[in-house]
Design a protein around this motif. Sequence first.
Motif, PDB file in Angstrom:
ATOM      1  N   GLN A  84      28.086  48.230  12.326  1.00  0.00           N
ATOM      2  CA  GLN A  84      27.457  49.496  11.945  1.00  0.00           C
ATOM      3  C   GLN A  84      26.381  49.897  12.953  1.00  0.00           C
ATOM      4  O   GLN A  84      26.277  51.074  13.328  1.00  0.00           O
ATOM      5  N   ARG A  85      25.578  48.933  13.388  1.00  0.00           N
ATOM      6  CA  ARG A  85      24.546  49.238  14.390  1.00  0.00           C
ATOM      7  C   ARG A  85      25.194  49.687  15.698  1.00  0.00           C
ATOM      8  O   ARG A  85      24.727  50.625  16.355  1.00  0.00           O
ATOM      9  N   MET A  86      26.285  49.040  16.079  1.00  0.00           N
ATOM     10  CA  MET A  86      26.997  49.402  17.306  1.00  0.00           C
ATOM     11  C   MET A  86      27.581  50.812  17.172  1.00  0.00           C
ATOM     12  O   MET A  86      27.499  51.612  18.105  1.00  0.00           O
ATOM     13  N   ASN A  87      28.134  51.130  16.015  1.00  0.00           N
ATOM     14  CA  ASN A  87      28.692  52.460  15.787  1.00  0.00           C
ATOM     15  C   ASN A  87      27.614  53.537  15.860  1.00  0.00           C
ATOM     16  O   ASN A  87      27.864  54.633  16.381  1.00  0.00           O
ATOM     17  N   MET A  91      27.678  56.643  18.372  1.00  0.00           N
ATOM     18  CA  MET A  91      27.551  58.020  17.883  1.00  0.00           C
ATOM     19  C   MET A  91      26.418  58.749  18.605  1.00  0.00           C
ATOM     20  O   MET A  91      26.548  59.922  18.972  1.00  0.00           O
ATOM     21  N   GLU A  92      25.309  58.054  18.808  1.00  0.00           N
ATOM     22  CA  GLU A  92      24.177  58.660  19.516  1.00  0.00           C
ATOM     23  C   GLU A  92      24.572  58.966  20.965  1.00  0.00           C
ATOM     24  O   GLU A  92      24.258  60.040  21.492  1.00  0.00           O
ATOM     25  N   LEU A  93      25.270  58.052  21.593  1.00  0.00           N
ATOM     26  CA  LEU A  93      25.742  58.263  22.958  1.00  0.00           C
ATOM     27  C   LEU A  93      26.696  59.460  23.005  1.00  0.00           C
ATOM     28  O   LEU A  93      26.604  60.297  23.901  1.00  0.00           O
ATOM     29  N   ASN A  94      27.568  59.566  22.028  1.00  0.00           N
ATOM     30  CA  ASN A  94      28.503  60.689  21.961  1.00  0.00           C
ATOM     31  C   ASN A  94      27.760  62.025  21.837  1.00  0.00           C
ATOM     32  O   ASN A  94      28.127  63.009  22.473  1.00  0.00           O
TER      33      ASN A  94
END
Length: 111
Positions: A84-87, A91-94
């Motif tokens: 979840q932290r990686m996702n 998402m922030e990078l996206n």
Amino acid sequence: MIHDFERVLSRSNEFKSLKSIYREVNADPETKQLFNKFYNLQIELQNKQMTGRKIMQDEIEEVQKMGEFVQNNEKISRLIEAEQRMNLLIMELNKIITRPLQEIYGNLEER
């Protein structure tokens, strides 16, 4: 430039944590088997949902039951939290990567 993102992502604390916990899960045969079963079941149901096939009540109950077992397994719970932290990071990078496109299309909507 994209390879720079890959390097940054692979050096992030979120990725390192996920990788470490994933190794722990795989080092324990019982935990690995439980995780793989749960993961495969989730993928199967997601594929059904995406292709418009009906998900049966017994499949939903099986996922719920597996979810309870998974939540009670500390290693798998930690792995899910790390995922979840990686996702969130992805998402922030996206959001950052697509910001220029959003600016273009936002300007088009104003016309």
